[in-house]
Design a protein around this motif. Sequence first.
Motif, mmCIF file in Angstrom:
data_model
loop_
_atom_site.group_PDB
_atom_site.id
_atom_site.type_symbol
_atom_site.label_atom_id
_atom_site.label_comp_id
_atom_site.label_asym_id
_atom_site.label_seq_id
_atom_site.Cartn_x
_atom_site.Cartn_y
_atom_site.Cartn_z
ATOM 1 N N TYR A 91 -20.208 4.146 10.419
ATOM 2 C CA TYR A 91 -19.008 3.580 11.060
ATOM 3 C C TYR A 91 -19.352 2.518 12.098
ATOM 4 C CZ TYR A 91 -16.646 7.687 9.061
ATOM 5 O OH TYR A 91 -16.159 8.646 8.216
ATOM 6 N N VAL A 92 -20.623 2.414 12.464
ATOM 7 C CA VAL A 92 -21.007 1.416 13.465
ATOM 8 C C VAL A 92 -20.791 0.022 12.881
ATOM 9 C CG1 VAL A 92 -22.915 0.476 14.822
ATOM 10 C CG2 VAL A 92 -22.642 2.958 14.581
ATOM 11 N N GLY A 93 -19.984 -0.751 13.553
ATOM 12 C CA GLY A 93 -19.628 -2.064 13.023
ATOM 13 C C GLY A 93 -18.766 -1.967 11.774
ATOM 14 N N LEU A 94 -18.250 -0.786 11.485
ATOM 15 C CA LEU A 94 -17.487 -0.505 10.248
ATOM 16 C C LEU A 94 -18.273 -1.031 9.042
ATOM 17 C CD1 LEU A 94 -13.786 -1.373 11.280
ATOM 18 C CD2 LEU A 94 -15.027 0.774 11.595
ATOM 19 N N SER A 95 -19.602 -0.857 9.115
ATOM 20 C CA SER A 95 -20.454 -1.548 8.151
ATOM 21 C C SER A 95 -20.722 -0.750 6.873
ATOM 22 C CB SER A 95 -21.789 -1.890 8.818
ATOM 23 O OG SER A 95 -22.337 -0.696 9.363
ATOM 24 N N GLY A 96 -20.682 0.582 6.996
ATOM 25 C CA GLY A 96 -21.040 1.366 5.818
ATOM 26 C C GLY A 96 -19.856 2.016 5.131
ATOM 27 N N ILE A 97 -18.691 1.405 5.253
ATOM 28 C CA ILE A 97 -17.485 1.994 4.670
ATOM 29 C C ILE A 97 -17.068 1.183 3.454
ATOM 30 C CG2 ILE A 97 -15.074 2.623 5.107
ATOM 31 C CD1 ILE A 97 -15.799 2.644 8.118
ATOM 32 N N GLY A 98 -16.876 1.856 2.329
ATOM 33 C CA GLY A 98 -16.413 1.167 1.136
ATOM 34 C C GLY A 98 -14.952 0.779 1.267
ATOM 35 N N ILE A 99 -14.561 -0.312 0.635
ATOM 36 C CA ILE A 99 -13.186 -0.791 0.853
ATOM 37 C C ILE A 99 -12.138 0.148 0.262
ATOM 38 C CG2 ILE A 99 -13.729 -3.248 1.160
ATOM 39 C CD1 ILE A 99 -12.820 -3.654 -1.730
ATOM 40 N N THR A 100 -12.528 0.958 -0.698
ATOM 41 C CA THR A 100 -11.555 1.926 -1.221
ATOM 42 C C THR A 100 -11.984 3.364 -0.919
ATOM 43 O OG1 THR A 100 -12.667 1.905 -3.351
ATOM 44 C CG2 THR A 100 -10.787 0.432 -3.115
ATOM 45 N N GLU A 101 -12.898 3.493 0.035
ATOM 46 C CA GLU A 101 -13.390 4.836 0.377
ATOM 47 C C GLU A 101 -12.289 5.683 1.015
ATOM 48 O OE1 GLU A 101 -17.099 4.730 2.530
ATOM 49 O OE2 GLU A 101 -16.722 6.718 3.387
ATOM 50 N N LEU A 102 -12.185 6.932 0.547
ATOM 51 C CA LEU A 102 -11.159 7.834 1.084
ATOM 52 C C LEU A 102 -11.825 9.068 1.666
ATOM 53 C CD1 LEU A 102 -8.725 7.896 -2.002
ATOM 54 C CD2 LEU A 102 -8.634 6.339 -0.069
ATOM 55 N N THR B 225 -10.648 -3.804 20.794
ATOM 56 C CA THR B 225 -10.837 -4.079 19.371
ATOM 57 C C THR B 225 -12.321 -4.176 19.028
ATOM 58 O OG1 THR B 225 -8.736 -5.243 19.216
ATOM 59 C CG2 THR B 225 -10.357 -5.715 17.498
ATOM 60 N N ILE B 226 -13.037 -4.953 19.829
ATOM 61 C CA ILE B 226 -14.463 -5.156 19.550
ATOM 62 C C ILE B 226 -15.248 -3.852 19.722
ATOM 63 C CG2 ILE B 226 -16.532 -6.455 20.216
ATOM 64 C CD1 ILE B 226 -14.322 -8.130 18.835
ATOM 65 N N LEU B 227 -14.965 -3.136 20.836
ATOM 66 C CA LEU B 227 -15.697 -1.889 21.078
ATOM 67 C C LEU B 227 -15.412 -0.859 19.991
ATOM 68 C CD1 LEU B 227 -15.470 -1.450 24.945
ATOM 69 C CD2 LEU B 227 -17.234 -2.559 23.568
ATOM 70 N N TRP B 228 -14.174 -0.836 19.538
ATOM 71 C CA TRP B 228 -13.779 0.115 18.490
ATOM 72 C C TRP B 228 -14.590 -0.113 17.213
ATOM 73 C CZ3 TRP B 228 -11.155 4.485 18.353
ATOM 74 C CH2 TRP B 228 -10.651 4.956 17.130
ATOM 75 N N VAL B 229 -14.701 -1.393 16.840
ATOM 76 C CA VAL B 229 -15.456 -1.716 15.629
ATOM 77 C C VAL B 229 -16.941 -1.432 15.836
ATOM 78 C CG1 VAL B 229 -16.190 -3.618 14.136
ATOM 79 C CG2 VAL B 229 -13.789 -3.396 14.773
ATOM 80 N N LEU B 230 -17.456 -1.767 17.021
ATOM 81 C CA LEU B 230 -18.887 -1.578 17.259
ATOM 82 C C LEU B 230 -19.259 -0.092 17.259
ATOM 83 C CD1 LEU B 230 -19.753 -4.272 19.964
ATOM 84 C CD2 LEU B 230 -20.165 -4.326 17.494
ATOM 85 N N TYR B 231 -18.563 0.716 18.102
ATOM 86 C CA TYR B 231 -18.966 2.122 18.159
ATOM 87 C C TYR B 231 -17.821 3.103 18.420
ATOM 88 C CZ TYR B 231 -18.845 1.224 23.243
ATOM 89 O OH TYR B 231 -18.447 0.873 24.502
ATOM 90 N N GLY B 232 -16.638 2.599 18.796
ATOM 91 C CA GLY B 232 -15.551 3.498 19.187
ATOM 92 C C GLY B 232 -15.081 4.393 18.050
ATOM 93 N N PHE B 233 -14.911 3.809 16.875
ATOM 94 C CA PHE B 233 -14.429 4.588 15.733
ATOM 95 C C PHE B 233 -15.426 5.696 15.403
ATOM 96 C CE2 PHE B 233 -13.874 4.966 10.981
ATOM 97 C CZ PHE B 233 -12.692 5.690 11.055
ATOM 98 N N SER B 234 -16.695 5.359 15.534
ATOM 99 C CA SER B 234 -17.736 6.341 15.253
ATOM 100 C C SER B 234 -17.696 7.499 16.259
ATOM 101 C CB SER B 234 -19.099 5.649 15.280
ATOM 102 O OG SER B 234 -20.106 6.560 14.945
#
Lengths: 112, 446
Positions: free
Chosen positions: B91-102, B65-74
């Motif tokens: 996507y690093v830290g899921l930090s630059g994603i808008g809550i309704t971004e599609l 879970t932690i690795l995914w949020v940090l860099y895995g998803f990216s």
Amino acid sequence: MKLITAIVKPHKLDEIKEALQAFGVQGLTVTEASGYGRQRGHTEVYRGAEYQVDLVPKIRIEVLVDDSDAEELIRVIVSAAATGKIGDGKVWSVPVDSVVRVRTGERGADAL
Amino acid sequence: MASAITTLAADAPTLSAANTGFMLICSALVMLMTPGLAFFYGGMVRVKSSLNMLMMSFISLGIVTILWVLYGFSLAFGTDSGSLIGWNSDYVGLSGIGITELWDGYTIPVYVFAVFQLMFAVITPALISGALADRVKFGAWVLFTALWVTVVYFPVAHWVWGAGGWLFELGVIDFAGGTAVHINAGAAALGVILVIGKRVGFKKDPMRPHSLPLVMLGAGLLWFGWFGFNAGSWLGNDDGVGAVMFVNTQVATAAAMLAWLAYEKLRHGSFTTLGAASGAVAGLVAITPAGGAVSPLGAIAVGAIAGLLCAMAVGLKYKFGYDDSLDVIGVHLVGGVVGSLLVGLFATGGVQSDVAGLFYGGGLEQLGKQAIGVFAVLAYSLVASALLAFLLDKTIGMRVSEDDEVAGIDQVEHAETAYDFSGAGGGAASRSTASPAPSVSKKVDA
């Protein structure tokens, strides 16, 4: 006095207890045991791998009785424990030198 | 209706509340598969190592879970680079994603997709652990999990599902994870056990499952969670593909369970509980890549073939002498390969894509693509996982000592035992535990 020991199938415990109570036995000791006889347990299969289970669960029942009751009591236990199938168990008796009731200090037949 | 939605989505993607809600529920269902797997595996080992088996799955919920949020998803779903890996700093830290971004063409927020895919990343390394029962240091396993998802899972997920991933571009069909999850985990299991070796007493000592009810509980939870895993993989249900997948999941699982049971009744004389649970899982695995491409009748075939072949495959470890403790290879690798290849035969061309398999008027082309996908993932995962295990074994050591393994890994690695039997049998035993026993003491920090 005799100590009667019976090694029997676990599910027969209630029937044997009732038969002993009907006969007039006041107390008994029950222990969980495991072992095997001539049939050597059974085979279990897990994803095709076979395991020989040697030690099967048994119940060990011990009763102290007067010499005169011993033979009849063995018959009672055997008839309650028998299913006719392999693994029914064994019953035996051995002579007992002395018995003491811990609470009162009574000895011999009075202590039974 | 469906085409209208597609057109609208092509113009400007709109957030669908229905699909978003559906996908959040599916994500939660997939999460449940990991503790389900823990019980499935945990019941199959001996009492002395049952907690370790549960923990090897459960810890994945923490690490991955932690690795995914940090860099895995990216790495898995970021912008493609050379068809092999992704990256997107937003996507690093899921930090630059808008809550309704599609994303273009999708009706669920990126966040929802990220959390759904997270659950896949969590369960995949947990699947490997079944082959390593009883003998691996917990710390080494934790490190292996972290390294494995980074080096193997995230890239392979990108190959198979990422925009620009080379297997995705090739046209390999993997609806919900036959290659990325099951072949990947099964091949990794093989790679690791070739390095770490067998359990002490393998093929000599009895290693019976300690609790088949736990195995059945786990299999039931897996089956339930798998509806999220499979039906959710269409990321919405505007066109009914997800519903077909739901039906196929149920049908194939049922067929596989029956096939496994029939095989073992003929071969070994009994319909076993473990056989029913294993057959169900084999069916779930096999329909995972195929369920979006086949009809319900095709799903019966896929399930039955997988059930039969997996039941035959689990005996191979005794023949070849490798200790795949809980049959990760026999069930997940074989089931995954069978399901992935059968897409090339049973794809109808009328569900998820218009590519037809050999039996539905298509040629051998799709079968060839499927085979490339299967063997590419198998080979990469096998080699990379074996190397990782080798590296860890040479540095921190992968296995507990032989004495500790014989005594039971739960005590050594977790300082716990799964069950307290001291109360069994009534008064005498429970009284003795209640009295202060000199040999048992509680450590108190001053």
